[in-house]
Scaffold this motif. Structure first.
Motif, PDB file in Angstrom:
ATOM      1  N   SER A  81      -5.517   1.337   1.286  1.00 28.28           N
ATOM      2  CA  SER A  81      -6.116   1.357  -0.042  1.00 28.28           C
ATOM      3  C   SER A  81      -6.805   0.020  -0.291  1.00 28.28           C
ATOM      4  N   GLU A  82      -7.851   0.055  -1.101  1.00 25.94           N
ATOM      5  CA  GLU A  82      -8.536  -1.180  -1.488  1.00 25.94           C
ATOM      6  C   GLU A  82      -8.287  -1.415  -2.965  1.00 25.94           C
ATOM      7  N   ASN A  83      -7.873  -2.639  -3.319  1.00 27.17           N
ATOM      8  CA  ASN A  83      -7.636  -2.900  -4.738  1.00 27.17           C
ATOM      9  C   ASN A  83      -8.857  -3.514  -5.406  1.00 27.17           C
ATOM     10  N   ASN A  84      -8.755  -3.765  -6.692  1.00 27.56           N
ATOM     11  CA  ASN A  84      -9.900  -4.208  -7.498  1.00 27.56           C
ATOM     12  C   ASN A  84     -10.494  -5.538  -7.067  1.00 27.56           C
ATOM     13  N   ASN A  85      -9.723  -6.392  -6.413  1.00 32.45           N
ATOM     14  CA  ASN A  85     -10.285  -7.675  -5.992  1.00 32.45           C
ATOM     15  C   ASN A  85     -10.835  -7.635  -4.570  1.00 32.45           C
ATOM     16  N   GLY A  86     -10.932  -6.428  -3.984  1.00 35.61           N
ATOM     17  CA  GLY A  86     -11.549  -6.270  -2.675  1.00 35.61           C
ATOM     18  C   GLY A  86     -10.605  -6.397  -1.503  1.00 35.61           C
ATOM     19  N   ASP A  87      -9.317  -6.594  -1.749  1.00 32.35           N
ATOM     20  CA  ASP A  87      -8.348  -6.654  -0.658  1.00 32.35           C
ATOM     21  C   ASP A  87      -8.126  -5.259  -0.090  1.00 32.35           C
ATOM     22  N   VAL A  88      -7.901  -5.193   1.206  1.00 27.45           N
ATOM     23  CA  VAL A  88      -7.529  -3.945   1.858  1.00 27.45           C
ATOM     24  C   VAL A  88      -6.028  -4.008   2.111  1.00 27.45           C
ATOM     25  N   CYS A  89      -5.325  -2.986   1.633  1.00 27.62           N
ATOM     26  CA  CYS A  89      -3.867  -2.933   1.717  1.00 27.62           C
ATOM     27  C   CYS A  89      -3.489  -1.793   2.664  1.00 27.62           C
ATOM     28  N   VAL A  90      -2.654  -2.110   3.659  1.00 30.21           N
ATOM     29  CA  VAL A  90      -2.282  -1.130   4.679  1.00 30.21           C
ATOM     30  C   VAL A  90      -0.766  -1.082   4.802  1.00 30.21           C
ATOM     31  N   SER A  91      -0.213   0.128   4.841  1.00 34.57           N
ATOM     32  CA  SER A  91       1.212   0.274   5.129  1.00 34.57           C
ATOM     33  C   SER A  91       1.346   0.581   6.614  1.00 34.57           C
ATOM     34  N   ASP A  92       2.135  -0.210   7.296  1.00 34.89           N
ATOM     35  CA  ASP A  92       2.337  -0.049   8.732  1.00 34.89           C
ATOM     36  C   ASP A  92       3.773   0.382   8.977  1.00 34.89           C
ATOM     37  N   GLY A  93       3.970   1.698   9.106  1.00 38.12           N
ATOM     38  CA  GLY A  93       5.301   2.241   9.312  1.00 38.12           C
ATOM     39  C   GLY A  93       5.909   1.824  10.640  1.00 38.12           C
ATOM     40  N   ASN A  94       5.088   1.555  11.646  1.00 37.08           N
ATOM     41  CA  ASN A  94       5.613   1.126  12.949  1.00 37.08           C
ATOM     42  C   ASN A  94       6.230  -0.260  12.874  1.00 37.08           C
ATOM     43  N   ALA A  95       5.639  -1.140  12.094  1.00 36.30           N
ATOM     44  CA  ALA A  95       6.143  -2.507  11.959  1.00 36.30           C
ATOM     45  C   ALA A  95       6.979  -2.687  10.693  1.00 36.30           C
ATOM     46  N   ASN A  96       7.152  -1.617   9.907  1.00 29.58           N
ATOM     47  CA  ASN A  96       7.902  -1.675   8.643  1.00 29.58           C
ATOM     48  C   ASN A  96       7.417  -2.805   7.743  1.00 29.58           C
ATOM     49  N   THR A  97       6.117  -2.835   7.539  1.00 31.11           N
ATOM     50  CA  THR A  97       5.529  -3.890   6.715  1.00 31.11           C
ATOM     51  C   THR A  97       4.271  -3.390   6.015  1.00 31.11           C
ATOM     52  N   VAL A  98       3.897  -4.085   4.962  1.00 28.22           N
ATOM     53  CA  VAL A  98       2.618  -3.892   4.296  1.00 28.22           C
ATOM     54  C   VAL A  98       1.790  -5.136   4.613  1.00 28.22           C
ATOM     55  N   VAL A  99       0.551  -4.917   5.006  1.00 26.91           N
ATOM     56  CA  VAL A  99      -0.346  -6.025   5.328  1.00 26.91           C
ATOM     57  C   VAL A  99      -1.531  -5.954   4.380  1.00 26.91           C
TER      58      VAL A  99
END
Length: 116
Positions: free
Chosen positions: A2-20
């Motif tokens: 997902s992309e938020n209002n300030n232009g960041d791209v947010c990714v959920s990585d289930g393999n690494a159990n993290t959000v980047v």
């Protein structure tokens, strides 16, 4: 993803159990591993959306909850008191409602998330 209002791209990585979260320049702004939420089981992010406040909402399937972060990766709260069994799909509409698909039951829960 997902992309938020300030232009960041947010990714959920289930393999690494993290959000980047990656900024407009392509540099990693932060990673979130679920530790601040103090959940019983390990963090397992599946789906992710961002809202009009640039908050990041992540479906954590292991803990049957939604974890909500601010735009800088700070944990805000956990939504876990509304019968979310296996949250495995996530969408946010323009009226501030979260639509959560539940893997265990095949149902869709609608949660009034933001007040208009």
């Amino acid at each position: 993803m997902s992309e938020n209002n300030n232009g960041d791209v947010c990714v959920s990585d289930g393999n690494a159990n993290t959000v980047v979260v990656v900024g407009k320049t392509g540099r990693v702004r932060f990673r979130y591993d679920g530790t601040p939420a103090r959940t019983k089981k390990s963090f397992d992010p599946r789906y992710i959306v961002t809202d009009v406040l640039s908050q990041i909402i992540v479906a954590d399937i292991n803990n049957n909850c939604l974890q909500i972060l601010d735009q800088n990766g700070q944990f805000l709260r956990c939504v876990d008191n509304c019968g979310l069994e296996g949250p495995n799909g996530l969408s946010l509409n323009s009226e501030g409602r979260l639509w959560v698909g539940l893997l265990c039951t095949g149902e869709i829960k609608v949660i009034q998330y933001l007040k208009q």
